[in-house]
Design an enzyme around this catalytic site. Structure first.
Site, PDB file in Angstrom:
ATOM      1  N   LEU A 182       2.264  -5.443  -8.728  1.00 53.92           N
ATOM      2  CA  LEU A 182       1.592  -4.797  -7.598  1.00 53.92           C
ATOM      3  C   LEU A 182       0.326  -5.614  -7.335  1.00 53.92           C
ATOM      4  O   LEU A 182      -0.484  -5.810  -8.246  1.00 53.92           O
ATOM      5  CB  LEU A 182       1.243  -3.344  -7.991  1.00 53.92           C
ATOM      6  CG  LEU A 182       0.235  -2.563  -7.164  1.00 53.92           C
ATOM      7  CD1 LEU A 182       0.635  -2.522  -5.697  1.00 53.92           C
ATOM      8  CD2 LEU A 182       0.136  -1.135  -7.688  1.00 53.92           C
ATOM      9  N   SER A 183       0.158  -6.089  -6.095  1.00 59.42           N
ATOM     10  CA  SER A 183      -0.983  -6.948  -5.768  1.00 59.42           C
ATOM     11  C   SER A 183      -2.304  -6.218  -5.947  1.00 59.42           C
ATOM     12  O   SER A 183      -2.373  -4.995  -5.860  1.00 59.42           O
ATOM     13  CB  SER A 183      -0.896  -7.409  -4.310  1.00 59.42           C
ATOM     14  OG  SER A 183       0.290  -8.098  -4.093  1.00 59.42           O
ATOM     15  N   ALA A 184      -3.355  -7.010  -6.139  1.00 54.61           N
ATOM     16  CA  ALA A 184      -4.704  -6.446  -6.234  1.00 54.61           C
ATOM     17  C   ALA A 184      -5.061  -5.762  -4.902  1.00 54.61           C
ATOM     18  O   ALA A 184      -4.611  -6.196  -3.838  1.00 54.61           O
ATOM     19  CB  ALA A 184      -5.690  -7.566  -6.540  1.00 54.61           C
TER      20      ALA A 184
END
Ligand code: SAH
Length: 204
Positions: free
Chosen positions: A49-51
């Site tokens: 999950l991206s920042a």
């Protein structure tokens, strides 16, 4: 979301959509205490999950309005789709790993997000039956933007996609479909898991 403001995210609609989505509901239990840090987090099956800052930049770059129909490739945890769902008419999201999709669907139900439609499949082929889309958000890196996705973008539409190989530097691109072709802008350097063709076999 002070953190996002300090990173230069100024679009108040994007900031408030991010505030409405509890990121801890989208992370595995072991990473829940880090859910509000600006970190990429593992979500299982080798995916991430991206920042929050990267999600915010990608969402902002799409220039959404409440009528937009958005196609997302790479549902993953469902977090990015949940943020999009507060800013547009409907999100169509495709994931190649069925177990990830099943969990994301449960989260959409629990949060009452009724304008997210999901599909297990190869997102590189897009979703021809519901095309064209006003916006396309690709959350895994391709070596180049897939032709089927470019074809499924409406005239005037915008696609945001990370492009580059697994071990190379990747660039986040914003591609606008014009009357005559496509205009491409480079937005920032990023690091994403690869876009992989085909639906994942069990255990892959
Ligand atoms: N948007 C996600 C980020 C997930 S990481 C989130 O908010 O959590 C990228 C995801 O893209 C992974 O789950 C991966 O399985 C998926 N993916 C990679 N190639 C794909 C393809 N061809 N079709 C559909 N999903 C794909």
């Amino acid at each position: 979301m002070l953190l996002l403001r300090s990173h230069g995210i100024t679009n108040t609609k994007v900031l408030s959509a991010m505030e409405r989505v509890p990121r801890e509901s989208f992370t595995p239990a072991t990473f829940r205490d880090q859910a509000y840090e600006d970190l990429t987090l593992p979500i299982g099956l080798g995916q991430t999950l991206s920042a929050p800052y990267v999600v915010a930049r990608m969402v902002e770059a799409l220039e959404l309005d409440e009528r937009s129909r958005v196609l997302e490739i790479g549902t993953g945890s469902g977090y990015h789709a949940a943020v999009l769902s507060h800013l547009c008419r409907r999100v169509y999201t495709i994931e190649r790993h069925r177990p990830l999709l099943a969990e994301a669907e449960r989260r959409f139900r629990d949060l009452g997000l009724s304008n997210v439609t999901t599909r297990a499949g190869d997102g590189m082929k897009g979703w021809p039956e519901t095309a064209p889309f006003d916006r396309i958000s690709v959350t895994a890196a391709g070596l180049e933007p897939p032709d089927s996705l470019l074809e499924q973008l409406s005239p005037g539409g915008i696609m945001v996609i990370p492009v580059g190989g697994r071990d190379e530097s990747q660039q986040l691109l914003r591609i606008r479909r014009t009357e005559t072709g496509f205009d491409t802008e480079k937005l920032m350097d990023v690091r994403f898991v690869p876009l992989v063709p085909g639906i994942a076999a069990h255990g892959e």
